[in-house]
Structure formats: structure tokens, C-alpha cells
Design an enzyme around this catalytic site. Structure first.
Site, PDB file in Angstrom:
ATOM      1  N   LYS A 115       0.755  -1.375  -0.071  1.00  0.00           N
ATOM      2  CA  LYS A 115      -0.038   0.063  -0.077  1.00  0.00           C
ATOM      3  C   LYS A 115       0.874   1.314  -0.113  1.00  0.00           C
ATOM      4  O   LYS A 115       1.845   1.569   0.798  1.00  0.00           O
ATOM      5  CB  LYS A 115      -0.902   0.097   1.293  1.00  0.00           C
ATOM      6  CG  LYS A 115      -1.698   0.975   1.407  1.00  0.00           C
ATOM      7  CD  LYS A 115      -2.823   0.862   2.548  1.00  0.00           C
ATOM      8  CE  LYS A 115      -3.649   2.046   2.726  1.00  0.00           C
ATOM      9  NZ  LYS A 115      -4.569   2.092   3.906  1.00  0.00           N
ATOM     10  N   HIS A 117      -0.029   4.602   0.518  1.00  0.00           N
ATOM     11  CA  HIS A 117      -0.729   5.760   1.032  1.00  0.00           C
ATOM     12  C   HIS A 117      -1.065   5.557   2.404  1.00  0.00           C
ATOM     13  O   HIS A 117      -0.813   4.195   2.892  1.00  0.00           O
ATOM     14  CB  HIS A 117      -1.767   6.215  -0.022  1.00  0.00           C
ATOM     15  CG  HIS A 117      -3.005   5.331  -0.067  1.00  0.00           C
ATOM     16  ND1 HIS A 117      -2.992   4.248  -0.934  1.00  0.00           N
ATOM     17  CD2 HIS A 117      -4.256   5.184   0.627  1.00  0.00           C
ATOM     18  CE1 HIS A 117      -4.142   3.491  -1.022  1.00  0.00           C
ATOM     19  NE2 HIS A 117      -4.667   4.190   0.312  1.00  0.00           N
TER      20      HIS A 117
END
Ligand code: PRP
Ligand code: ORO
Length: 235
Positions: A115, A117
Site C-alpha cells: 500500500k 498511501h
């Protein structure tokens, strides 16, 4: 009624797997391309009743192995994706055993894609660094996904304590020169040898054959017995 030669939690798990359509008999192609007369799909454990049976069976298996000194762990790890519900529910079921003895066992799982963010990263849940990590997953076919999980855990600073799966099919990997069975090890045996860790299962194929008499047709039992005789692993 399930066969009394199995411990109650195994017999209950087997009965739930049969009733829930998790354990099926027929003709199935495996990841290895071998044709099998039975198939066990933990992805089918999606009702509350089945999750209860599945998580209780994992918890009993883990607690038994811990009590006998085979396993020592403080973190359960579920490889994405199917390992994720397994690890969360096994952690809960374990904490419900033995008056809170396992209340401090934590869990974590990985993302298949990092991921980029928010909190970011590849892992969710408890920090792995310095922990004795028990991998919780559904099955072993070739062992590739388990090798990847071991590499990820080690690169985070965890020590892999072992692997717990739902079913050990106790069969050889297909050989490159045809698939005639024979006196060869299983993928689980190869992993045990490579990493020197315990790999235990809630059920084995032997457990299934000991427990299904009277619950499925004689024809299905015969086909699975023939398959076991042909492909049984040497370990
Ligand atoms: O013997 P192995 O190489 O470990 O392969 C078996 C694994 O492969 C499948 O999961 P997959 O990695 O495809 O991910 P999924 O949970 O997203 O289905 C399966 O559910 C097992 O967990
Ligand atoms: O070998 C496989 O692909 C396999 C066998 C099995 O019984 N269950 C499963 O999910 N995969």
C-alpha cells in the site's frame, strides 16, 4: 455420526466440512494438475457455523501442539488472501481456550501488493520483529506460497516457529517424468526438511478416511483409498 476413532474436535470439523460442502468427492484437478477424487476448499467456510468449527479446530490443534512442546509461538501470521480470515478467527478461538492462557497471542497478515498511501507497507496487524511466528494457512500444494511467507516474515525480523494448515493430503508431488506416484516425499515433507520447522495439520487424509465411513458412499471411499494407495508420500 462421525467415527469415534477421531478426537471430538476433528470429528466435528470433518462433519462440518462435509455438511458445508467444503470437503467434496468427485473429479477435481489440483494445482499440481493431478486428478483427485476429493477436494477440500477452506474458501467455502463462510457461514458463522462453519467459521466456528474451523477456528475451534485450528485452536485445538495449535494448543495440543503447544502443550506437547512441538510449537512455541507468540504471533500468528495469515498469508493473503485466504490466510487472513483463518488467522483472525484462529486467534479469537485460541483466546477462548483454557481460561485466557492465549489472550496475549497477537496476529498479523500481509498484503499481496504494498500500500503506497495512508499507513503504507506490506503488513497489517502486530509488529513481527522479534516474534516467534506461527503461519496459519489452508493447504500446501507445491509449498511456493509458504516459502514466500517464510521469506517475508524473516525479512521483517520474525522467527518462523512452524506452519499449521487445515488438511495434509499426505501425497507426493507429481514427478517431472509422468505422475506414477511412488516412494517420494510430499511437499510438506520437503518444506519440513528445508526449514527444519514443524508443519502440522488439523486433518490428514488418513483422518478423513477414518472418519467418513457411513457419511459418504462406499464408491467414493473406494476411489479415495485407491488414490491414497497410488500417491501416498513416503514421509
Ligand atoms: O503449496 P503452496 O504453494 O503454498 O500453495 C497453496 C496455496 O495456494 C493457494 O493460495 P494462493 O497463494 O493462490 O493465494 P490465495 O489465498 O489468495 O488464494 C492456496 O489457497 C494455498 O494457500
Ligand atoms: O492441490 C490443490 O490445489 C488443492 C487441494 C485441496 O484439497 N484443496 C485446495 O484448496 N487445493
Amino acid at each position: 455420526m462421525a467415527n469415534q476413532t477421531l478426537p471430538a474436535y476433528k470429528a466435528d470439523f470433518l462433519k462440518a466440512a462435509l455438511e458445508g460442502g467444503v470437503l467434496k468427492f468427485g473429479t477435481f484437478e489440483l494445482k499440481s494438475k493431478r486428478i483427485s477424487p476429493y477436494f477440500f476448499n477452506t474458501g467455502e467456510f463462510y457461514s458463522g457455523k462453519l467459521v466456528k468449527a474451523l477456528s475451534a479446530a485450528y485452536a485445538h490443534t495449535i494448543a495440543d501442539a503447544h502443550a506437547s512442546g512441538l510449537l512455541d509461538f507468540d504471533l500468528l501470521f495469515g498469508p493473503a488472501y485466504k490466510g487472513i480470515p483463518l488467522v483472525a478467527t484462529a486467534t479469537l478461538a485460541l483466546s477462548q481456550l483454557e481460561g485466557g492462557k492465549y489472550d496475549d497471542v497477537v496476529y498479523a497478515f500481509d498484503r499481496k501488493e504494498a500500500k503506497d498511501h495512508g499507513e503504507g507497507g506490506n503488513f497489517v496487524g502486530a509488529p513481527i520483529k522479534g516474534k516467534k511466528v506461527l503461519i496459519i494457512d489452508d493447504v500446501v500444494s507445491a509449498g511456493t506460497a509458504k516459502r514466500e511467507a517464510i521469506d517475508k516474515i524473516r525479512s521483517e525480523g520474525g522467527v518462523v516457529a512452524g506452519i499449521v494448515i487445515a488438511l495434509d493430503r499426505q501425497e507426493t508431488l507429481p514427478s517431472s517424468d509422468g505422475d506414477a506416484g511412488g516412494d517420494r516425499p510430499s511437499a510438506i515433507g520437503a518444506l519440513r526438511k528445508e526449514y527444519g520447522i514443524p508443519i502440522i495439520s488439523v486433518l490428514t487424509l488418513d483422518d478423513i478416511l477414518a472418519g467418513v465411513k457411513g457419511l459418504i458412499s462406499e464408491g467414493d471411499i473406494k476411489r479415495v483409498e485407491e488414490y491414497r494407495a497410488k500417491y501416498r508420500a513416503s514421509d
